[in-house]
Design an enzyme around this catalytic site. Sequence first.
Site: not given
Ligand code: BG6
Ligand code: MG
Length: 229
Positions: A13, A15
Amino acid sequence: MEKIGNVKAVIFDLDGVITDTSSLHTHAWRRMADEENIPFDDETADKLRGVSRRKSLETILKDAKDKYNFDKNYTQEEFNELMERKNSYYVQSLSAVTPENTLPGAKELMEFIKSRGYKIAVGSSSKNAETVVKNLKIENELDAMVNGTEITHSKPNPEVFQKTADKLGLAYEQCVVVEDAASGVKSANAGGMVSVGIGPEERFKDNHGRPNLRFDDMQSFNAKKEEIF
Ligand code: BG6
Ligand code: MG
């Protein structure tokens, strides 16, 4: 630890695993919530790990209602504007993300895993994942990547990791998934993959979200790499 024996790839993963962008997501949600006077506490913030943008805002509004009696109803356009506003704050904060921002141990662990002959990949729910990977300058290290624009079902659905395994040309059980989110561990378990949870034990207490292995952080995982791979 023997569970890792037969695998051929490690899907990370992004983030909260490779880099601390989950705190940037939280800051962006908090900024929008403060502007709207929507109550938003740390417990709700932790639930948003791995969760799509839309589901995150639904969760924020539901918790605000259930925990703090916040009872404002947003129209569909207003809801979309709140998501877009949060995203614009998040995207602004990404300009400060550089290769220095990989979490301690993450880069070393990825390099070691590669050197042992495993493939490495990223599976992320974020539609901004490509920008993050480019800013970290890790795109050339990856054998495959799936981001939030390529999936229709968010974690805990296994789609994101199954698609990543498909791109790698591997069976699901040949893949290990490394995740900081309870929803992501559920996704890996539902997809028939070996799961590694990164974070405190309390985060993964739900039965379907129990990882095969768990470490407090990437540094602790990195410290055990030679025993595992
Ligand atoms: C995930 C994060 O990787 O991506 C979440 O952990 C986030 O917090 C999700 O909401 C969607 O991200 P984005 O950038 O498409 O809004
Ligand atoms: Mg994550």
